[in-house]
Design a protein around this motif. Structure first.
Motif, PDB file in Angstrom:
ATOM      1  N   SER A   1       0.844  -1.182   0.000  1.00 41.84           N
ATOM      2  CA  SER A   1       0.000   0.000   0.000  1.00 41.84           C
ATOM      3  C   SER A   1       0.881   1.235   0.000  1.00 41.84           C
ATOM      4  CB  SER A   1      -0.924   0.024   1.220  1.00 41.84           C
ATOM      5  OG  SER A   1      -0.168   0.076   2.415  1.00 41.84           O
ATOM      6  N   ALA A   2       0.338   2.318  -0.562  1.00 41.27           N
ATOM      7  CA  ALA A   2       1.090   3.563  -0.560  1.00 41.27           C
ATOM      8  C   ALA A   2       1.248   4.086   0.853  1.00 41.27           C
ATOM      9  CB  ALA A   2       0.393   4.607  -1.436  1.00 41.27           C
ATOM     10  N   CYS A   3       0.294   3.764   1.686  1.00 43.85           N
ATOM     11  CA  CYS A   3       0.307   4.207   3.077  1.00 43.85           C
ATOM     12  C   CYS A   3      -0.071   3.043   3.970  1.00 43.85           C
ATOM     13  CB  CYS A   3      -0.711   5.329   3.276  1.00 43.85           C
ATOM     14  SG  CYS A   3      -0.611   6.658   2.080  1.00 43.85           S
ATOM     15  N   GLY A   4       0.661   2.815   5.028  1.00 41.81           N
ATOM     16  CA  GLY A   4       0.320   1.721   5.921  1.00 41.81           C
ATOM     17  C   GLY A   4       1.132   1.742   7.198  1.00 41.81           C
ATOM     18  N   ARG A   5       0.584   1.158   8.235  1.00 44.25           N
ATOM     19  CA  ARG A   5       1.267   1.177   9.533  1.00 44.25           C
ATOM     20  C   ARG A   5       2.375   0.142   9.591  1.00 44.25           C
ATOM     21  NH1 ARG A   5      -2.657  -0.547  14.288  1.00 44.25           N
ATOM     22  NH2 ARG A   5      -0.684  -0.481  15.424  1.00 44.25           N
ATOM     23  N   PHE A   6       2.231  -0.962   8.840  1.00 44.26           N
ATOM     24  CA  PHE A   6       3.259  -1.998   8.834  1.00 44.26           C
ATOM     25  C   PHE A   6       4.215  -1.732   7.677  1.00 44.26           C
ATOM     26  CE2 PHE A   6      -0.578  -4.075  10.606  1.00 44.26           C
ATOM     27  CZ  PHE A   6      -0.121  -4.171  11.915  1.00 44.26           C
ATOM     28  N   ILE A   7       5.456  -1.459   8.008  1.00 44.24           N
ATOM     29  CA  ILE A   7       6.377  -0.990   6.984  1.00 44.24           C
ATOM     30  C   ILE A   7       7.555  -1.939   6.776  1.00 44.24           C
ATOM     31  CG2 ILE A   7       5.794   1.429   7.400  1.00 44.24           C
ATOM     32  CD1 ILE A   7       8.463   1.688   8.918  1.00 44.24           C
ATOM     33  N   LEU A   8       8.065  -1.929   5.568  1.00 45.14           N
ATOM     34  CA  LEU A   8       9.319  -2.573   5.215  1.00 45.14           C
ATOM     35  C   LEU A   8      10.284  -1.447   4.865  1.00 45.14           C
ATOM     36  CD1 LEU A   8      11.213  -4.896   4.329  1.00 45.14           C
ATOM     37  CD2 LEU A   8      10.098  -4.782   2.076  1.00 45.14           C
ATOM     38  N   THR A   9      11.380  -1.371   5.575  1.00 45.92           N
ATOM     39  CA  THR A   9      12.313  -0.282   5.348  1.00 45.92           C
ATOM     40  C   THR A   9      13.739  -0.785   5.490  1.00 45.92           C
ATOM     41  OG1 THR A   9      12.845   2.019   5.956  1.00 45.92           O
ATOM     42  CG2 THR A   9      12.369   0.482   7.758  1.00 45.92           C
ATOM     43  N   LEU A  10      14.688   0.070   5.219  1.00 48.29           N
ATOM     44  CA  LEU A  10      16.089  -0.325   5.339  1.00 48.29           C
ATOM     45  C   LEU A  10      16.958   0.873   5.624  1.00 48.29           C
ATOM     46  CD1 LEU A  10      18.053  -0.727   2.030  1.00 48.29           C
ATOM     47  CD2 LEU A  10      15.867   0.463   2.137  1.00 48.29           C
ATOM     48  N   ASN A  11      18.171   0.555   6.055  1.00 52.16           N
ATOM     49  CA  ASN A  11      19.237   1.535   6.152  1.00 52.16           C
ATOM     50  C   ASN A  11      20.482   0.846   5.603  1.00 52.16           C
ATOM     51  OD1 ASN A  11      20.118   4.122   6.777  1.00 52.16           O
ATOM     52  ND2 ASN A  11      21.088   3.414   8.661  1.00 52.16           N
ATOM     53  N   ALA A  12      21.365   1.617   4.996  1.00 54.90           N
ATOM     54  CA  ALA A  12      22.566   1.038   4.392  1.00 54.90           C
ATOM     55  C   ALA A  12      23.776   1.830   4.854  1.00 54.90           C
ATOM     56  CB  ALA A  12      22.459   1.047   2.868  1.00 54.90           C
ATOM     57  N   ASP A  13      24.514   1.270   5.791  1.00 53.00           N
ATOM     58  CA  ASP A  13      25.704   1.937   6.315  1.00 53.00           C
ATOM     59  C   ASP A  13      26.870   1.796   5.347  1.00 53.00           C
ATOM     60  OD1 ASP A  13      24.479   2.696   8.704  1.00 53.00           O
ATOM     61  OD2 ASP A  13      24.828   0.714   9.569  1.00 53.00           O
ATOM     62  N   VAL A  14      27.675   2.839   5.275  1.00 55.55           N
ATOM     63  CA  VAL A  14      28.863   2.813   4.422  1.00 55.55           C
ATOM     64  C   VAL A  14      29.981   2.056   5.149  1.00 55.55           C
ATOM     65  CG1 VAL A  14      30.616   4.188   3.263  1.00 55.55           C
ATOM     66  CG2 VAL A  14      28.234   4.971   3.292  1.00 55.55           C
ATOM     67  N   VAL A  15      30.416   0.951   4.552  1.00 58.36           N
ATOM     68  CA  VAL A  15      31.516   0.169   5.103  1.00 58.36           C
ATOM     69  C   VAL A  15      32.850   0.791   4.693  1.00 58.36           C
ATOM     70  CG1 VAL A  15      32.655  -2.087   5.117  1.00 58.36           C
ATOM     71  CG2 VAL A  15      30.150  -1.941   5.086  1.00 58.36           C
ATOM     72  N   SER A  16      32.940   1.181   3.436  1.00 61.49           N
ATOM     73  CA  SER A  16      34.162   1.826   2.941  1.00 61.49           C
ATOM     74  C   SER A  16      33.830   2.668   1.721  1.00 61.49           C
ATOM     75  CB  SER A  16      35.230   0.782   2.577  1.00 61.49           C
ATOM     76  OG  SER A  16      34.800  -0.002   1.476  1.00 61.49           O
ATOM     77  N   ARG A  17      34.676   3.642   1.479  1.00 64.93           N
ATOM     78  CA  ARG A  17      34.531   4.493   0.294  1.00 64.93           C
ATOM     79  C   ARG A  17      35.917   4.946  -0.120  1.00 64.93           C
ATOM     80  NH1 ARG A  17      30.265   8.350   1.346  1.00 64.93           N
ATOM     81  NH2 ARG A  17      28.874   6.927   0.233  1.00 64.93           N
ATOM     82  N   GLU A  18      36.219   4.764  -1.401  1.00 61.72           N
ATOM     83  CA  GLU A  18      37.557   5.125  -1.877  1.00 61.72           C
ATOM     84  C   GLU A  18      37.508   5.593  -3.316  1.00 61.72           C
ATOM     85  OE1 GLU A  18      39.792   1.564  -1.414  1.00 61.72           O
ATOM     86  OE2 GLU A  18      38.878   0.569  -3.145  1.00 61.72           O
ATOM     87  N   ILE A  19      38.551   6.293  -3.699  1.00 59.78           N
ATOM     88  CA  ILE A  19      38.709   6.750  -5.076  1.00 59.78           C
ATOM     89  C   ILE A  19      39.525   5.703  -5.827  1.00 59.78           C
ATOM     90  CG2 ILE A  19      39.514   8.603  -6.581  1.00 59.78           C
ATOM     91  CD1 ILE A  19      37.271   9.409  -4.679  1.00 59.78           C
ATOM     92  N   THR A  20      39.018   5.266  -6.961  1.00 57.87           N
ATOM     93  CA  THR A  20      39.717   4.229  -7.726  1.00 57.87           C
ATOM     94  C   THR A  20      40.895   4.835  -8.497  1.00 57.87           C
ATOM     95  OG1 THR A  20      38.309   4.523  -9.679  1.00 57.87           O
ATOM     96  CG2 THR A  20      37.556   2.968  -7.995  1.00 57.87           C
ATOM     97  N   PRO A  21      41.972   4.070  -8.660  1.00 56.74           N
ATOM     98  CA  PRO A  21      43.135   4.540  -9.417  1.00 56.74           C
ATOM     99  C   PRO A  21      42.928   4.370 -10.919  1.00 56.74           C
ATOM    100  CG  PRO A  21      43.571   2.360  -8.573  1.00 56.74           C
ATOM    101  CD  PRO A  21      42.208   2.739  -8.059  1.00 56.74           C
ATOM    102  N   THR A  22      41.869   4.959 -11.430  1.00 54.11           N
ATOM    103  CA  THR A  22      41.537   4.835 -12.848  1.00 54.11           C
ATOM    104  C   THR A  22      41.488   6.210 -13.480  1.00 54.11           C
ATOM    105  OG1 THR A  22      39.179   4.921 -12.319  1.00 54.11           O
ATOM    106  CG2 THR A  22      40.199   2.741 -12.448  1.00 54.11           C
ATOM    107  N   ALA A  23      41.410   6.240 -14.788  1.00 58.60           N
ATOM    108  CA  ALA A  23      41.260   7.495 -15.520  1.00 58.60           C
ATOM    109  C   ALA A  23      39.966   7.423 -16.335  1.00 58.60           C
ATOM    110  CB  ALA A  23      42.464   7.703 -16.432  1.00 58.60           C
ATOM    111  N   PRO A  24      38.993   8.224 -16.027  1.00 58.81           N
ATOM    112  CA  PRO A  24      38.993   9.165 -14.901  1.00 58.81           C
ATOM    113  C   PRO A  24      38.797   8.426 -13.574  1.00 58.81           C
ATOM    114  CG  PRO A  24      36.840   9.148 -15.929  1.00 58.81           C
ATOM    115  CD  PRO A  24      37.708   8.247 -16.774  1.00 58.81           C
ATOM    116  N   PRO A  25      39.170   9.050 -12.469  1.00 62.16           N
ATOM    117  CA  PRO A  25      38.982   8.416 -11.159  1.00 62.16           C
ATOM    118  C   PRO A  25      37.489   8.258 -10.856  1.00 62.16           C
ATOM    119  CG  PRO A  25      39.684  10.688 -10.899  1.00 62.16           C
ATOM    120  CD  PRO A  25      39.812  10.378 -12.359  1.00 62.16           C
TER     121      PRO A  25
END
Length: 321
Positions: A70-94
């Protein structure tokens, strides 16, 4: 995922009905099925640009499993996604490479009860910037796997248990809503009891007729009062026309039906030339259609479906996510 006090915009308290069993519901309407609302909290780690993507993924996943959404409802399915790692790749372009740890939750938004949670394996996404890499990682989340299916199944069982143990409160709440004139919400609440909760569903459906009768009695009484006032103010062709328009809103199964018929007869006798006018035919047509097609259950189902997308605001403390 820590949620503090939030005001949820479109969230209704339930919805909807069908007569087929939950596991065989397929693509039938959602009335009567256990339903989950795909929901992304504003203060989660999910970027706004990715919210629609994840809601669509979650909606598709639960639909595949035979649950309603349903577009609106009391019973919800939700999520959160924590960042484990983030880096700049050694590519061109990065590029930006982001690794996420996604955790899903099923719970009751109205009182903060958590029913089930699941952390899936980390996913990686690569993009031109942080936002695009995050979105790509979200796209790589696999919801078509046994662990997610079990998680949703566990949540479904908890929701079913809620209805089975709270049916007395649901009926009382429906009566309270109906007593305040909020008949649509009351019917939606009752029609939202899933068919898989056999005893609870039967009790809720039995009460539907009572609430529906209150609804048509109240609305019809108001319409008859308007019609009577219009005719009293102008007992002529003009007043009869206006009164006739109001009489079209009197349900033939309501307690006001005899009074409406009496007023219509009075108007016809005093303004004979109106007997075949369009408003008379419209009143007759409306009454015939209502008597033939709108049983209490059919009408209640239509009302519940219409209520499904009407927002109900929850202000609640969710301290567990």
């Amino acid at each position: 995922m820590k949620l503090t006090r939030i005001l949820v915009i479109p969230v209704l308290l339930l919805l909807a009905g069908a007569v087929s069993a939950q596991n065989n519901a397929g693509k039938t309407d959602d009335v009567g099925r256990v339903a989950l609302t795909p929901f992304i909290a504003e203060n989660s780690n999910i970027p706004t640009a990715s919210s629609n993507l994840m809601r669509s993924k979650m909606r598709a996943a639960v639909t595949r499993m035979g649950l309603g959404t349903s577009a609106c409802g009391r019973f919800i399915l939700t999520l959160n996604a924590d960042v484990v790692s983030r880096e700049i790749t050694p590519t061109a372009p990065p590029m930006v490479a982001t690794v996420l740890s996604p955790t899903f939750y099923i719970g009751d938004l109205s009182d903060g009860t958590l029913f089930a949670s699941l952390t899936l394996p980390a996913v990686k996404g690569v993009g031109q910037n942080e936002e695009k890499s995050y979105m790509q990682a979200l796209k790589n989340i696999n919801l078509n796997n046994p662990d997610f299916a079990k998680f949703v199944g566990d949540g479904k069982e908890k929701i079913i248990a809620y209805y089975n143990t709270h049916i007395d409160f649901i009926i009382k709440e429906a009566d309270a809503l109906s007593g305040k004139g909020e008949h649509e919400r009351a019917l939606a609440l009752l029609m939202g009891v899933p068919t898989v909760c056999a005893d609870a569903h039967a009790r809720a459906m039995k009460h539907v007729g009572t609430v529906y009768q209150r609804k048509i009695d109240q609305e019809s009484a108001e319409a008859l009062a308007r019609a009577t006032g219009a005719w009293a103010a102008s007992p002529d062709a003009t007043g009869a026309t206006e009164a006739g328009e109001w009489l079209a809103g009197v349900h033939p199964l309501s307690s006001s039906a005899p009074g409406a018929a009496k007023l219509q007869s009075e108007m016809k006798s005093r303004v004979k030339e109106l007997a075949d006018r369009e408003w008379t035919e419209q009143v007759k047509q409306n009454r015939e259609e209502a008597a033939l097609a709108q049983t209490a259950m059919q009408a209640a189902k239509e009302i519940a479906a219409a209520e499904a997308n009407r927002p109900v605001y929850y202000t609640t403390v969710l301290s567990w996510w």
